[in-house]
Scaffold this active site. Structure first.
Site, PDB file in Angstrom:
ATOM      1  N   GLU A 150      58.185  17.998  37.577  1.00 29.15           N
ATOM      2  CA  GLU A 150      58.511  16.758  37.437  1.00 29.15           C
ATOM      3  C   GLU A 150      57.634  15.889  37.987  1.00 29.15           C
ATOM      4  OE1 GLU A 150      62.696  15.788  37.266  1.00 29.15           O
ATOM      5  OE2 GLU A 150      62.842  17.131  35.317  1.00 29.15           O
ATOM      6  N   ARG A 209      64.216  26.747  36.325  1.00 32.27           N
ATOM      7  CA  ARG A 209      65.040  27.188  35.081  1.00 32.27           C
ATOM      8  C   ARG A 209      64.491  26.739  33.852  1.00 32.27           C
ATOM      9  NH1 ARG A 209      67.313  22.086  34.019  1.00 32.27           N
ATOM     10  NH2 ARG A 209      67.751  20.863  35.666  1.00 32.27           N
ATOM     11  N   ASN A 268      61.986  21.939  38.757  1.00 30.90           N
ATOM     12  CA  ASN A 268      63.294  22.686  38.034  1.00 30.90           C
ATOM     13  C   ASN A 268      63.029  23.979  37.990  1.00 30.90           C
ATOM     14  OD1 ASN A 268      65.076  20.347  37.780  1.00 30.90           O
ATOM     15  ND2 ASN A 268      63.401  19.588  36.569  1.00 30.90           N
ATOM     16  N   LYS A 306      68.746  12.032  31.300  1.00 36.36           N
ATOM     17  CA  LYS A 306      67.838  11.922  30.043  1.00 36.36           C
ATOM     18  C   LYS A 306      68.587  11.796  28.671  1.00 36.36           C
ATOM     19  CE  LYS A 306      64.723  14.921  32.594  1.00 36.36           C
ATOM     20  NZ  LYS A 306      64.211  16.165  32.765  1.00 36.36           N
ATOM     21  N   LYS A 309      64.222  19.442  48.742  1.00 38.47           N
ATOM     22  CA  LYS A 309      63.455  18.420  48.313  1.00 38.47           C
ATOM     23  C   LYS A 309      62.425  18.287  49.405  1.00 38.47           C
ATOM     24  CE  LYS A 309      65.329  18.340  44.250  1.00 38.47           C
ATOM     25  NZ  LYS A 309      66.276  17.240  44.072  1.00 38.47           N
ATOM     26  N   PHE A 368      59.159   3.742  46.668  1.00 46.43           N
ATOM     27  CA  PHE A 368      59.939   3.648  44.953  1.00 46.43           C
ATOM     28  C   PHE A 368      58.763   3.073  44.278  1.00 46.43           C
ATOM     29  CE2 PHE A 368      62.461   1.153  42.321  1.00 46.43           C
ATOM     30  CZ  PHE A 368      62.986   2.215  41.320  1.00 46.43           C
ATOM     31  N   GLY A 397      70.678  11.787  40.158  1.00 47.13           N
ATOM     32  CA  GLY A 397      70.888  10.755  40.703  1.00 47.13           C
ATOM     33  C   GLY A 397      72.125  10.654  41.905  1.00 47.13           C
TER      34      GLY A 397
END
Length: 444
Positions: free
Chosen positions: A275, A291, A289, A237, A116, A202, A165
């Site tokens: 995302e 994939r 992602n 999700k 990340k 945040f 998470g």
């Protein structure tokens, strides 16, 4: 085109890949654990190979066993699906070394976007909006304090190597920063074998909106619109839809171009998803992602494009025939993840299905590997089905989903069907007034 594909996965996604392969005239090989010997993907594949005992690390994560299965069955390619080894760059490299095509992006792209911190750095260079935060991993408590003060509270601590998470802590005041940092590092190490973390500003009430990408090996990259995945519980999700209820055509175009720029920055091929956090009129890169996504069916329903077939064709070296100008978003699609869980406590509920009837009718699709008398094992993810609907409008899609949920019969175990039926009648959900923290407030 490939003659034979091995599917390194299980459940509904394995079945989904088998169906796409059969329509392309490709033979399939299913791998399975001893717990999945009677699974539907094993029954419907042309061949099957047992690769180990029930535990994932000895079966679906057992790279030598999977490569051996491909070798003995003469499979030319491996489709990893999602989860398990789908975003494992070492697995992609080992497939290449063995002369087996990995149906997905290159190992380099997976590795780059899987870290990340490196992904943030790459996005900044590509001009993709990112949230204010640390440029590198947090090396000391003093560095964490300095960055948090610079960007302002609240901040979020994230694991550099993970998702779902894990290794993630929200910090509202300086008093809890260092303890949260220690917990995030410890959790990241335990979950991903890497304790590196970073800090971002945040967003307190954003929407989670992702852009679906499709790319071939000839520098052709297009986006297929967005999915709103804001209905989440503990970053997992539960409901996804396309298009996003609040996204304008102008913002859709802007986000789509940013996602394409992100893919171009890493020479991306095959399918992928970028995302974003949508905060009012601003959006920020969250992660990519590398994939196929669980929620890909809603995009298929509104675009009419079979993403799994496109994955296979791209991996086989075919040039993409679809152009950006060909993409039209038609109607509205919603997906509910049906999990084998208590609908109130959300605790897993594996066991035997004693009665099973799927809904039907116009605009209804069920992606599931479950069947009557199937025993849901306790070793894997609790999702047993994805119920997807499509209609001309969002209002009609909600009504169609409620009708389909009423028809769906799964007896013998508890499922989240009652939860979905209740949520889809909530006034705020119906009006599209929700964000990623909606379920926290909704569930009290």
């Amino acid at each position: 085109m490939f003659q034979k594909i091995l599917i390194a996965n299980r459940g509904e996604i394995a079945l989904r890949i088998i169906r796409a392969s059969k329509e392309l005239g490709i033979r399939t090989v299913a791998v399975h654990s001893t717990a999945d010997s009677e699974a539907m993907h094993v029954k419907l594949a042309d061949e099957s190979v047992c690769i180990g005992p029930p535990e994932s690390r000895y079966s679906y994560l057992n790279i030598p066993a999977i490569l051996s299965a491909a070798e003995i069955t003469d499979a030319e390619a491996i489709h990893p699906g999602y989860g398990f080894l789908a975003e494992n760059s070492a697995f992609a490299e080992m497939c290449q070394a063995a002369g087996i095509k990995f149906i997905g992006p290159t190992a380099r792209s997976i590795k780059l976007m899987g870290d990340k911190i490196k992904a943030r750095e790459t996005m900044i260079k590509a001009g993709v909006p990112v949230l204010p935060g640390s440029k590198n991993e947090i090396g000391s408590d003093d560095e964490a304090r300095k960055i948090a003060e610079e960007i302002g509270y609240p901040v979020i601590i994230k694991a550099a190597a993970g998702g779902g998470g894990k290794g993630m802590k929200i910090v509202h005041t300086p008093a809890s920063l260092i303890s949260s940092l220690m917990m995030a590092k410890s959790e990241a190490q335990a979950s991903f074998g890497n304790s590196s973390v970073y800090i971002e500003k945040f967003c307190e009430r954003p929407r989670h909106v992702e852009i679906q990408l499709l790319a071939d090996n000839y520098w052709n990259i297009i986006h297929l619109g967005e999915r709103d995945c804001s209905i989440q519980r503990r970053h997992q999700k539960l409901i996804e839809e396309s298009p996003c209820p609040v996204l304008t055509d102008k913002m859709r175009d802007k986000m789509g171009k940013a996602a394409v720029a992100a893919a171009q920055a890493v020479n991306y091929t095959n399918v992928g998803t970028v995302e974003f956090l949508l905060d009012g009129d601003n959006f920020y890169f969250m992660e990519m992602n590398t994939r196929i996504q669980v929620e890909h069916p809603v995009t298929e329903m509104v675009t009419g494009i079979d993403l799994v077939k496109e994955q296979i064709k791209a991996a086989a070296g075919e040039r993409m025939k679809i152009k950006q100008k060909d993409i039209r978003i038609k109607g509205h699609s919603i997906e509910c993840r049906i999990n084998a869980e208590d609908p109130v406590k959300f605790t897993p509920c594996p066991g035997r299905i004693d009665g099973y009837h799927i809904p039907g009718g116009p605009g209804v699709r069920v992606d599931s590997a479950a069947y009557n008398h199937y025993i849901i094992p306790p070793y894997y993810d609790s999702m047993i089905a994805k119920l997807i609907v499509h209609a001309d409008t969002r209002e009609e899609a909600i009504a169609r989903m409620l009708r389909a949920l009423d028809e769906y019969v799964i007896e013998g175990i508890k499922t989240t069907i009652p939860f979905h039926k209740k949520l889809l009648t909530d006034k705020d959900f119906v009006e599209g007034n929700f964000d990623t923290n909606f379920l926290t407030r909704y569930l009290g």
